[in-house]
Design an enzyme around this catalytic site. Structure first.
Site, PDB file in Angstrom:
ATOM      1  N   MET A  84      42.315  43.693  43.617  1.00 52.47           N
ATOM      2  CA  MET A  84      42.254  44.570  44.784  1.00 52.47           C
ATOM      3  C   MET A  84      42.991  44.022  45.989  1.00 52.47           C
ATOM      4  O   MET A  84      43.246  44.749  46.937  1.00 52.47           O
ATOM      5  CB  MET A  84      40.803  44.833  45.174  1.00 52.47           C
ATOM      6  CG  MET A  84      40.176  45.978  44.406  1.00 52.47           C
ATOM      7  SD  MET A  84      38.549  46.356  45.077  1.00 52.47           S
ATOM      8  CE  MET A  84      38.993  46.894  46.726  1.00 52.47           C
ATOM      9  N   GLY A  85      43.318  42.737  46.001  1.00 52.12           N
ATOM     10  CA  GLY A  85      43.996  42.223  47.173  1.00 52.12           C
ATOM     11  C   GLY A  85      44.126  40.724  47.180  1.00 52.12           C
ATOM     12  O   GLY A  85      43.902  40.048  46.179  1.00 52.12           O
ATOM     13  N   ASP A 121      27.716  44.160  42.886  1.00 52.14           N
ATOM     14  CA  ASP A 121      28.318  43.065  42.111  1.00 52.14           C
ATOM     15  C   ASP A 121      27.546  41.768  42.341  1.00 52.14           C
ATOM     16  O   ASP A 121      28.136  40.723  42.594  1.00 52.14           O
ATOM     17  CB  ASP A 121      29.791  42.889  42.491  1.00 52.14           C
ATOM     18  CG  ASP A 121      30.592  42.184  41.396  1.00 52.14           C
ATOM     19  OD1 ASP A 121      30.118  42.160  40.245  1.00 52.14           O
ATOM     20  OD2 ASP A 121      31.675  41.659  41.698  1.00 52.14           O
ATOM     21  N   ALA A 156      43.422  35.503  45.121  1.00 52.69           N
ATOM     22  CA  ALA A 156      44.010  36.821  44.924  1.00 52.69           C
ATOM     23  C   ALA A 156      43.332  37.464  43.749  1.00 52.69           C
ATOM     24  O   ALA A 156      42.829  36.788  42.853  1.00 52.69           O
ATOM     25  CB  ALA A 156      45.516  36.730  44.690  1.00 52.69           C
ATOM     26  N   GLY A 157      43.299  38.779  43.753  1.00 61.47           N
ATOM     27  CA  GLY A 157      42.681  39.514  42.664  1.00 61.47           C
ATOM     28  C   GLY A 157      43.274  40.893  42.547  1.00 61.47           C
ATOM     29  O   GLY A 157      44.274  41.219  43.206  1.00 61.47           O
TER      30      GLY A 157
END
Length: 667
Positions: free
Chosen positions: A35-36, A146, A32-33
């Site tokens: 953004m989602g 990235d 998880a992070g």
């Protein structure tokens, strides 16, 4: 999100996680992070997949959804032997999602940290394969944005680049609306620092740094605070000592300061495959012929150990057994922690966000991203013990009663009204029952019970805002309208189906000056540390922009080194399984408010650990400011400090204050 936990198993699904997304049955979580969330899924044919679901708060933004849709469409065209293909996506779903294959192997940074740098023909194969991957991405108009060691996985068949064009779909450039630079220091191009521009040339700059890191085990622009690294990227020469001479020329050109001086990815790939060919002839029979360039990579690639995760088996259905599940690949999809960062002020310096003893072992996501602390059902003896120390607990909450008399009814109505307005502003996330406010006269406590409509870490932000609102409401109503009431402490209790109620916050609202309303003094400022100053999103955003002031860089560099040293000295207390560094712990300055911000992007701490770290960090920040003030005098303009922690899609402000003398600093 480059790993799925240390247990070698997919992490269990969380309460509220879907059982199915599109055609995929969900069997757990991978990470998880900001953004989602990345779910572990199984396709109808048994293929294991990683399914990314975008956070609702991101999906609600029309601009984000449009960009996500466009980038999904572009990424679906990207194919190549060194890319993890996009299998399916639904950009129009209520919660947009995309699915990729799940492949096994460590990321480059994991490999370098555990086994050391790449060498020999494997290094040339790595350079050629990653350049070929970027060439395929750029050929269809996608910019990765990235490229870094965490986004390259070393599979048994060769290196693969992750998250092409998806990790930063929220963001057309590298700077968010609040001016926050996205990307990772050391992997950001000079032009991105200067103007925020991203493009294929920026990816190639990061590729040059990537190959140098693979060859040497060091980042070519060193380590340190973001400001220090940014200065080296824009003005310094890269450290390429240890890069083999045949590769050094192409790496140097990729790291050129001017974007126009860098080679396109396709040219770099062609040159690297030629170099690989010469390496192949040294390790293989001279008469061997390769019909495809990819065959050379396979021939010389020395695959690292692939720690394939053990996946839960989906439940069997009658007459439709899940037979012969295909073991396809395994790699946790990295990079979904990027995107627009929603910065928000959080809790006050004096308030206490508590985790019950039954919840002392936090639930973590696959990458360690903390989930809201929830109490497991403890025994009656444990609950009695929790209450025996005199602090608020589920027992004292059960003893509390509904409002009686005019004063208590006024308090209850005011709290529910103000919380209702706040929740509307927040867009939901917290629910209150009609009898959510209770009173315990003998303990002088007012209770507010609530439920969360989401289990995501971002709800910590909602809880923080609710706590601040309740504190101010009670302070105003009790002090101004009903000073005869005995109450002085507010307690927040989280309820969840099938779980014991958990006390999450309690504080003395009469003595907590930082929750006071703006009318508490004649100046219109709340009293407390910093004469009413509070850290905010603009301040933190400014602090995240690399500084060019030599004094600021020196102070932040020294203070960050001390912060990292002390943080790693607290590993047992903080429960960290590895040393932390500049990638997770950072400092910067907001000249507008004369404030130094300290923030952590490490996502595995529970609330108690966050507060322990924040107390230490606040002390280090305060002492660094006082020391510089003593040395530079009035020429040093900074006298405030703030400590923030990444929580889901928000930064939570945990501690802040004013650094006048060392006596003002937390221990």
């Amino acid at each position: 999100m480059s790993e799925a936990g240390s247990s070698g198993r997919v992490q269990p699904a969380h309460a509220g996680d879907p059982s199915r997304i599109g055609p995929y049955r969900i069997v757990g979580r991978l990470g998880a992070g900001g953004m989602g969330t990345v779910h572990a899924g199984v396709a109808p044919d048994g293929t294991r997949v990683a399914v990314k679901v975008i956070h609702p708060n991101q999906a609600q933004e029309p601009e984000f959804r449009a960009r996500f849709r466009r980038e999904v469409e572009l990424s679906s065209r990207v194919t190549g032997p060194y890319l993890i293909p996009l299998l399916a996506a639904d950009a129009n779903a209520e919660d947009p999602w995309l699915a990729t294959e799940y492949v096994a192997g460590p990321t480059l940074d994991q490999q370098v940290l555990a086994q050391g740098r790449l060498a020999g023909a494997s290094l040339y194969a790595f350079a050629a394969a990653t350049a070929r991957a970027l060439a395929a991405v750029h050929a269809v108009g996608v910019v990765h944005r990235d490229v870094k060691p965490q986004n390259v996985i070393l599979t048994p068949s060769g290196p693969c680049v992750l998250d092409f064009g998806i990790a930063h779909a929220a963001d057309g450039t590298s700077v968010t609306r609040t001016g926050v630079m996205t990307g990772t220091p050391g992997w950001i191009s000079p032009e991105q620092y200067r103007t925020g521009a991203t493009g294929p040339a920026g990816d190639m700059f990061a590729w040059g740094a990537l190959v140098a890191y693979a060859a040497t085990g060091r980042t070519p622009f060193g380590t340190g605070t973001p400001d220090v690294v940014a200065f080296r990227v824009m003005s310094g020469a890269p450290d390429l000592d240890g890069v083999p001479a045949p590769l050094r020329g192409i790496v140097e050109r990729a790291l050129a300061k001017e974007a126009g001086d860098r080679p396109p990815a396709a040219d770099a790939a062609e040159e690297c495959f030629e170099l690989l060919g010469s390496q192949v002839t040294q390790v293989m029979r001279a008469d061997m012929l390769f019909t495809r360039a990819e065959d050379m990579v396979t021939a010389v690639w020395d695959p690292p150990h692939a720690n394939d995760l053990e996946w839960p088996q989906p439940p069997r259905r009658p007459r439709r057994p899940w037979a012969g599940m295909t073991v396809v690949a395994a790699a946790v999809i990295g990079g979904l922690v990027g995107g627009v960062v929603a910065l928000a002020p959080g809790r006050t310096e004096g308030s206490r966000h508590r985790t019950s003893s039954a919840a002392s072992a936090p639930a973590h996501s696959a990458t360690g991203s903390p989930q809201p602390s929830v109490s497991t059902a403890g025994t009656a003896a444990e609950r009695r013990r929790d209450a025996s120390d005199g602090s608020a607990s589920a027992v004292s909450w059960a003893e509390a009663r509904s409002a009686r008399g005019e004063g208590e009814h006024d308090v209850a109505r005011a709290v529910l009204h103000d919380q209702g307005v706040l929740v509307q502003e927040l867009g939901g996330g917290v629910d209150f029952a009609p009898n959510a406010v209770r009173f315990h006269a003998s303990r002088k406590e007012v209770y507010l019970s609530y439920r969360l409509s989401s289990d995501e870490q971002g709800t910590m932000y909602a809880e923080t805002k609710v706590a601040g609102s309740m504190c101010r409401t009670l302070r105003d109503v009790v002090l101004r309208l009903h000073p005869e009431l005995p109450y002085r402490t507010y307690v927040m209790v989280k309820e969840a189906t099938g779980r014991e109620p958990q006390v999450t916050w309690d504080d003395d609202f009469l003595s907590n000056a930082q929750c006071a309303s703006a009318a508490d003094d004649d100046t219109g400022q709340a009293s407390g540390a910093g004469l009413g100053w509070e850290p905010d999103e603009q301040g933190l955003g400014q602090a995240m922009i690399p500084s060019t002031d030599s004094d600021e860089i020196d102070v932040a560099d020294r203070a960050t080194r001390k912060l990292i040293e002390r943080t790693n000295g607290m590993r047992r207390t903080l429960g960290t399984d590895r040393p932390l560094g500049n990638a997770e712990l950072k400092m910067g300055f907001d000249p507008g408010d004369s404030a130094m911000y300290v923030w952590s992007d490490y996502g595995t701490w529970n609330q108690g650990q966050i507060e322990a770290w924040a107390d230490m960090a606040a002390g280090e920040a305060c002492r660094a400011l006082v020391k510089q003030k003593d040395s530079a005098g009035d020429a040093w303009p900074y006298s405030r400090y703030a400590v923030a922690q990444m929580g889901g899609s928000h930064y939570l402000m945990i501690r802040w204050g004013t650094a006048d003398t060392s006596a003002d600093c937390p221990a």
